[in-house]
Design an enzyme around this catalytic site. Structure first.
Site, mmCIF file in Angstrom:
data_model
loop_
_atom_site.group_PDB
_atom_site.id
_atom_site.type_symbol
_atom_site.label_atom_id
_atom_site.label_comp_id
_atom_site.label_asym_id
_atom_site.label_seq_id
_atom_site.Cartn_x
_atom_site.Cartn_y
_atom_site.Cartn_z
ATOM 1 N N LEU A 78 2.375 -21.188 -17.995
ATOM 2 C CA LEU A 78 2.223 -19.784 -18.382
ATOM 3 C C LEU A 78 0.947 -19.182 -17.827
ATOM 4 O O LEU A 78 -0.072 -19.869 -17.681
ATOM 5 C CB LEU A 78 2.174 -19.656 -19.912
ATOM 6 C CG LEU A 78 3.464 -19.920 -20.680
ATOM 7 C CD1 LEU A 78 3.177 -19.870 -22.172
ATOM 8 C CD2 LEU A 78 4.521 -18.910 -20.320
ATOM 9 N N CYS A 79 1.014 -17.899 -17.557
ATOM 10 C CA CYS A 79 -0.190 -17.129 -17.249
ATOM 11 C C CYS A 79 -0.459 -16.267 -18.469
ATOM 12 O O CYS A 79 0.070 -15.165 -18.623
ATOM 13 C CB CYS A 79 0.038 -16.257 -16.012
ATOM 14 S SG CYS A 79 -1.409 -15.258 -15.581
ATOM 15 N N ILE A 80 -1.269 -16.799 -19.375
ATOM 16 C CA ILE A 80 -1.546 -16.117 -20.633
ATOM 17 C C ILE A 80 -3.005 -16.360 -21.010
ATOM 18 O O ILE A 80 -3.510 -17.486 -20.902
ATOM 19 C CB ILE A 80 -0.580 -16.607 -21.741
ATOM 20 C CG1 ILE A 80 -0.771 -15.789 -23.021
ATOM 21 C CG2 ILE A 80 -0.722 -18.090 -21.995
ATOM 22 C CD1 ILE A 80 0.287 -16.087 -24.077
#
Length: 217
Positions: free
Chosen positions: A83-85
């Site tokens: 994820l890109c979070i």
């Protein structure tokens, strides 16, 4: 310290209906996590999205690693399922990305914070322009539902029982119980007795006004 913190969090999250978790090889530092989207307006409603969470030995001072086992169509999910979070990024402000320290990981964050953030990310997905065109979809994710597991739904989790309204009856009211009670009867009896006593006193006074001569007759 980290293993005790993680075990306490694991026990708490195991009671939740929106996630299905287990330890991988009884290792408290590696979790198998399934996220269940209960928002009926989400593109991913009804999905069972499995992921692996790996925790560092110095948890909660460093963030865990989160990776979907089956990549999904989402602009913030890479082809390898990562994820890109912001919440999974190392603590502190990042000038290059423009992320403030409050958006990134901090020791006050917990596994629940991460999972809720991921669910929010799925709710706001723009599936019309996916970053990973080869990823699976919600229907594909249901193949990962374990046998015997009862999938929760929005209706089963958030349903409310209708309040019961009994038909009103005067026999059930306090008004009828009070009306015609013994206290009222006693009040009327007292009034009647006072009137009777008043009448007797008036007769006595009239007798006193009669001439004495007439009394002698």
């Amino acid at each position: 310290m980290a293993d005790k913190v993680l075990m306490n969090e694991f026990k708490a999250l195991a009671k939740e209906s929106w996630t299905h978790i287990s330890l991988v090889n009884d290792n408290v530092f590696v979790w198998s996590v399934a996220l269940i989207v209960l928002n009926p307006d989400s593109q991913y409603y009804g999905g069972y999205f499995k992921a692996i969470m790996t925790f560092p030995k110095n948890y909660p001072y460093s963030p865990p690693d989160f990776r979907f086992e089956r990549p999904i169509w989402h602009p913030n999910v890479y082809p390898d399922g990562r994820l890109c979070i912001s919440i999974l990024h190392s603590p502190g402000e990042d000038v290059m990305s423009g992320e403030a320290a409050g958006e990134r990981w901090s020791p006050v964050q917990r596994v629940e914070s991460v999972l809720i953030s991921v669910l929010s990310l799925l709710d706001d997905a723009e599936t019309s322009s996916p970053a990973n065109v080869d990823a699976g979809d919600t229907a594909k994710s249901k193949e990962d539902i374990p046998e015997g597991f009862e999938m929760p739904t929005h209706e089963s989790i958030f349903k409310k029982e209708e309040p019961k309204h009994d038909d009103f009856s005067w026999s059930d009211s306090e008004a009828e119980a009070d009306f015609g009670s013994e206290s009222d009867e006693e009040m009327f009896d007292d009034d009647e007795s006072e009137d009777a006593e008043g009448g007797e006193e008036e007769e006595e006074e009239e007798d006193d006004d009669e001439p004495q001569d007439s009394r002698r007759k």
